[in-house]
Design a protein around this motif. Structure first.
Motif, PDB file in Angstrom:
ATOM      1  N   ALA A  56     -12.743 -15.658   8.698  1.00  0.00           N
ATOM      2  CA  ALA A  56     -14.147 -15.928   8.377  1.00  0.00           C
ATOM      3  C   ALA A  56     -15.061 -15.479   9.513  1.00  0.00           C
ATOM      4  O   ALA A  56     -16.116 -14.870   9.285  1.00  0.00           O
ATOM      5  CB  ALA A  56     -14.337 -17.413   8.095  1.00  0.00           C
ATOM      6  N   ASP A  57     -14.674 -15.781  10.753  1.00  0.00           N
ATOM      7  CA  ASP A  57     -15.493 -15.400  11.899  1.00  0.00           C
ATOM      8  C   ASP A  57     -15.685 -13.889  11.965  1.00  0.00           C
ATOM      9  O   ASP A  57     -16.786 -13.403  12.270  1.00  0.00           O
ATOM     10  CB  ASP A  57     -14.844 -15.878  13.194  1.00  0.00           C
ATOM     11  N   ALA A  58     -14.619 -13.149  11.697  1.00  0.00           N
ATOM     12  CA  ALA A  58     -14.713 -11.687  11.735  1.00  0.00           C
ATOM     13  C   ALA A  58     -15.696 -11.183  10.685  1.00  0.00           C
ATOM     14  O   ALA A  58     -16.506 -10.281  10.954  1.00  0.00           O
ATOM     15  CB  ALA A  58     -13.329 -11.067  11.532  1.00  0.00           C
ATOM     16  N   ALA A  59     -15.635 -11.773   9.499  1.00  0.00           N
ATOM     17  CA  ALA A  59     -16.528 -11.340   8.415  1.00  0.00           C
ATOM     18  C   ALA A  59     -17.974 -11.713   8.696  1.00  0.00           C
ATOM     19  O   ALA A  59     -18.891 -10.894   8.528  1.00  0.00           O
ATOM     20  CB  ALA A  59     -16.059 -11.947   7.095  1.00  0.00           C
ATOM     21  N   SER A  60     -18.210 -12.936   9.130  1.00  0.00           N
ATOM     22  CA  SER A  60     -19.582 -13.393   9.325  1.00  0.00           C
ATOM     23  C   SER A  60     -20.242 -12.719  10.529  1.00  0.00           C
ATOM     24  O   SER A  60     -21.415 -12.332  10.474  1.00  0.00           O
ATOM     25  CB  SER A  60     -19.619 -14.911   9.494  1.00  0.00           C
ATOM     26  N   MET A  61     -19.513 -12.557  11.614  1.00  0.00           N
ATOM     27  CA  MET A  61     -20.103 -11.965  12.812  1.00  0.00           C
ATOM     28  C   MET A  61     -20.380 -10.472  12.661  1.00  0.00           C
ATOM     29  O   MET A  61     -21.240  -9.919  13.349  1.00  0.00           O
ATOM     30  CB  MET A  61     -19.191 -12.209  14.016  1.00  0.00           C
ATOM     31  N   SER A  62     -19.680  -9.820  11.745  1.00  0.00           N
ATOM     32  CA  SER A  62     -19.889  -8.388  11.559  1.00  0.00           C
ATOM     33  C   SER A  62     -21.287  -8.078  11.029  1.00  0.00           C
ATOM     34  O   SER A  62     -21.777  -6.945  11.179  1.00  0.00           O
ATOM     35  CB  SER A  62     -18.829  -7.813  10.612  1.00  0.00           C
TER      36      SER A  62
ATOM     37  N   ARG B 229     -15.057 -14.528   0.470  1.00  0.00           N
ATOM     38  CA  ARG B 229     -14.019 -13.644  -0.076  1.00  0.00           C
ATOM     39  C   ARG B 229     -12.870 -13.469   0.916  1.00  0.00           C
ATOM     40  O   ARG B 229     -11.697 -13.436   0.518  1.00  0.00           O
ATOM     41  CB  ARG B 229     -14.616 -12.280  -0.435  1.00  0.00           C
ATOM     42  N   ALA B 230     -13.188 -13.364   2.186  1.00  0.00           N
ATOM     43  CA  ALA B 230     -12.138 -13.202   3.200  1.00  0.00           C
ATOM     44  C   ALA B 230     -11.222 -14.424   3.237  1.00  0.00           C
ATOM     45  O   ALA B 230      -9.996 -14.293   3.351  1.00  0.00           O
ATOM     46  CB  ALA B 230     -12.775 -12.966   4.566  1.00  0.00           C
ATOM     47  N   ILE B 231     -11.812 -15.606   3.127  1.00  0.00           N
ATOM     48  CA  ILE B 231     -11.019 -16.839   3.120  1.00  0.00           C
ATOM     49  C   ILE B 231     -10.160 -16.910   1.865  1.00  0.00           C
ATOM     50  O   ILE B 231      -8.961 -17.225   1.912  1.00  0.00           O
ATOM     51  CB  ILE B 231     -11.944 -18.062   3.215  1.00  0.00           C
ATOM     52  N   ARG B 232     -10.762 -16.610   0.732  1.00  0.00           N
ATOM     53  CA  ARG B 232     -10.035 -16.684  -0.540  1.00  0.00           C
ATOM     54  C   ARG B 232      -8.883 -15.681  -0.585  1.00  0.00           C
ATOM     55  O   ARG B 232      -7.820 -15.979  -1.150  1.00  0.00           O
ATOM     56  CB  ARG B 232     -10.994 -16.449  -1.709  1.00  0.00           C
ATOM     57  N   ALA B 233      -9.073 -14.508  -0.022  1.00  0.00           N
ATOM     58  CA  ALA B 233      -8.009 -13.499  -0.046  1.00  0.00           C
ATOM     59  C   ALA B 233      -6.775 -13.996   0.705  1.00  0.00           C
ATOM     60  O   ALA B 233      -5.638 -13.811   0.243  1.00  0.00           O
ATOM     61  CB  ALA B 233      -8.515 -12.194   0.557  1.00  0.00           C
ATOM     62  N   LEU B 234      -6.985 -14.618   1.842  1.00  0.00           N
ATOM     63  CA  LEU B 234      -5.857 -15.139   2.615  1.00  0.00           C
ATOM     64  C   LEU B 234      -5.200 -16.320   1.910  1.00  0.00           C
ATOM     65  O   LEU B 234      -3.966 -16.456   1.908  1.00  0.00           O
ATOM     66  CB  LEU B 234      -6.333 -15.536   4.013  1.00  0.00           C
ATOM     67  N   LEU B 235      -6.000 -17.175   1.280  1.00  0.00           N
ATOM     68  CA  LEU B 235      -5.433 -18.299   0.536  1.00  0.00           C
ATOM     69  C   LEU B 235      -4.626 -17.808  -0.667  1.00  0.00           C
ATOM     70  O   LEU B 235      -3.561 -18.359  -0.977  1.00  0.00           O
ATOM     71  CB  LEU B 235      -6.539 -19.234   0.065  1.00  0.00           C
ATOM     72  N   GLU B 236      -5.120 -16.792  -1.341  1.00  0.00           N
ATOM     73  CA  GLU B 236      -4.399 -16.246  -2.488  1.00  0.00           C
ATOM     74  C   GLU B 236      -3.038 -15.713  -2.064  1.00  0.00           C
ATOM     75  O   GLU B 236      -2.040 -15.850  -2.785  1.00  0.00           O
ATOM     76  CB  GLU B 236      -5.220 -15.133  -3.137  1.00  0.00           C
ATOM     77  N   ALA B 237      -2.979 -15.156  -0.869  1.00  0.00           N
ATOM     78  CA  ALA B 237      -1.719 -14.605  -0.374  1.00  0.00           C
ATOM     79  C   ALA B 237      -0.762 -15.689   0.101  1.00  0.00           C
ATOM     80  O   ALA B 237       0.461 -15.562  -0.080  1.00  0.00           O
ATOM     81  CB  ALA B 237      -1.995 -13.625   0.769  1.00  0.00           C
ATOM     82  N   GLU B 238      -1.271 -16.766   0.678  1.00  0.00           N
ATOM     83  CA  GLU B 238      -0.405 -17.745   1.329  1.00  0.00           C
ATOM     84  C   GLU B 238      -0.324 -19.101   0.638  1.00  0.00           C
ATOM     85  O   GLU B 238       0.620 -19.850   0.856  1.00  0.00           O
ATOM     86  CB  GLU B 238      -0.867 -17.929   2.779  1.00  0.00           C
ATOM     87  N   ARG B 239      -1.307 -19.440  -0.186  1.00  0.00           N
ATOM     88  CA  ARG B 239      -1.278 -20.709  -0.920  1.00  0.00           C
ATOM     89  C   ARG B 239      -1.734 -20.465  -2.361  1.00  0.00           C
ATOM     90  O   ARG B 239      -2.721 -21.031  -2.817  1.00  0.00           O
ATOM     91  CB  ARG B 239      -2.179 -21.755  -0.264  1.00  0.00           C
ATOM     92  N   PRO B 240      -1.019 -19.610  -3.095  1.00  0.00           N
ATOM     93  CA  PRO B 240      -1.481 -19.207  -4.429  1.00  0.00           C
ATOM     94  C   PRO B 240      -1.536 -20.342  -5.448  1.00  0.00           C
ATOM     95  O   PRO B 240      -2.254 -20.232  -6.455  1.00  0.00           O
ATOM     96  CB  PRO B 240      -0.472 -18.131  -4.851  1.00  0.00           C
ATOM     97  N   THR B 241      -0.805 -21.417  -5.229  1.00  0.00           N
ATOM     98  CA  THR B 241      -0.825 -22.524  -6.194  1.00  0.00           C
ATOM     99  C   THR B 241      -1.887 -23.568  -5.870  1.00  0.00           C
ATOM    100  O   THR B 241      -2.101 -24.495  -6.655  1.00  0.00           O
ATOM    101  CB  THR B 241       0.552 -23.206  -6.253  1.00  0.00           C
TER     102      THR B 241
END
Length: 275
Positions: free
Chosen positions: A32-38, A65-77
């Motif tokens: 999230a920090d990378a996305a927001s600070m950019s 979206r950046a947070i959701r993408a990582l959650l989809e990959a690691e906590r899909p349920t």
């Protein structure tokens, strides 16, 4: 989410091991920090207005979206509830996200804004991260694991609320007069500010973190949504404080929040609701 009537106390113990979830939450905050600070303080930042007349920027959307993408990959349920994209999934484990809490500050180039990430299990926030990348600050906590912040030396520091034991010695943050007026609580605000040592409106996430650090004894506000406060609950609770709705109930959906150093919680409730 679990209904408020069936939600246990926010400081109820939890038997599971939350270490992996907390580590994931910290990685979510990194993304999230990378996305927001950019896009922070960009001259060409895209800004639009939502149906409720509040602002949303391209950074709010990209950060969620950046947070959701990582959650989809690691906590899909797991379920996800974000300010910008709503609810996806149906699980007793729900990640609650405010990609940029303080969008008005963000779009003005003011560094007082925060990404809030929480994991709620059966309606109780158990993991929380509050990250302020423009200021280089972060706070995090999970039930049974304590609450922490970063230090200039790079080492984490455990948080603990203050030991102030009287309202008269308390320093408080009330957010804004307009909030209390709109909630019909100006009389309560007058009782509060007339009874304490010091009152200020620090705004948004920061005063809650000051409370967890032992620098304030009370924070309250109105008009909040679940994603505004869920991440704050475990951080404050694990620092030894108490977090409820304004009426003292344990509800994320009450649209109000009241946090204290714990010692004075009942006293503040009595003061605010006395007639």
């Amino acid at each position: 989410m679990t209904s408020p009537s069936s939600t246990p106390s926010f400081d109820a113990p939890y038997e599971g091991d939350l270490r992996a979830d907390l580590q994931l939450a910290l990685r979510l905050a990194d993304a999230a920090d990378a996305a927001s600070m950019s896009r922070f303080d960009a001259a060409d930042l895209e800004i639009s207005t939502k149906a409720d007349a509040s602002h949303v920027t391209e950074a709010d959307l990209a950060t969620e979206r950046a947070i959701r993408a990582l959650l989809e990959a690691e906590r899909p349920t797991d379920s996800v509830f974000g300010e910008e994209y709503g609810v996806t999934g149906d699980s007793h484990r729900q990640w609650i996200i405010d990609p940029i809490d303080g969008t008005a500050n963000y779009l003005k180039g003011i560094p007082m804004w925060t990404t809030l990430i929480a994991l709620s299990i059966d309606g109780v926030p158990r993991v929380g991260v509050a990250s302020q990348p423009a200021l280089g600050r972060r706070w995090w906590g999970a039930t049974g694991l304590g609450s922490w912040t970063n230090t200039p030396a790079g080492e984490p520091k455990r948080l603990s609320v203050s030991s102030v034991g009287t309202i008269a010695e308390s320093s408080v943050s009330f957010q804004s007069i307009g909030q209390w007026r709109d909630a019909g609580q100006l009389d309560a605000l007058e009782r509060l500010t007339s009874s304490v040592w010091r009152d200020r409106g620090y705004g948004d996430t920061w005063p809650y973190m000051l409370l967890a650090e032992g620098r304030l004894e009370f924070v309250a506000e109105f008009g909040v949504k679940e994603y505004d406060i869920a991440a704050l609950v475990p951080i404050i609770s694990e620092a030894g404080g108490r977090f409820t709705a304004f009426d003292g109930s344990h509800s994320l959906s009450d649209r109000s929040a009241l946090a204290t150093n714990g010692l004075l919680h009942d006293d503040f409730l009595q003061l605010l609701h006395s007639v």
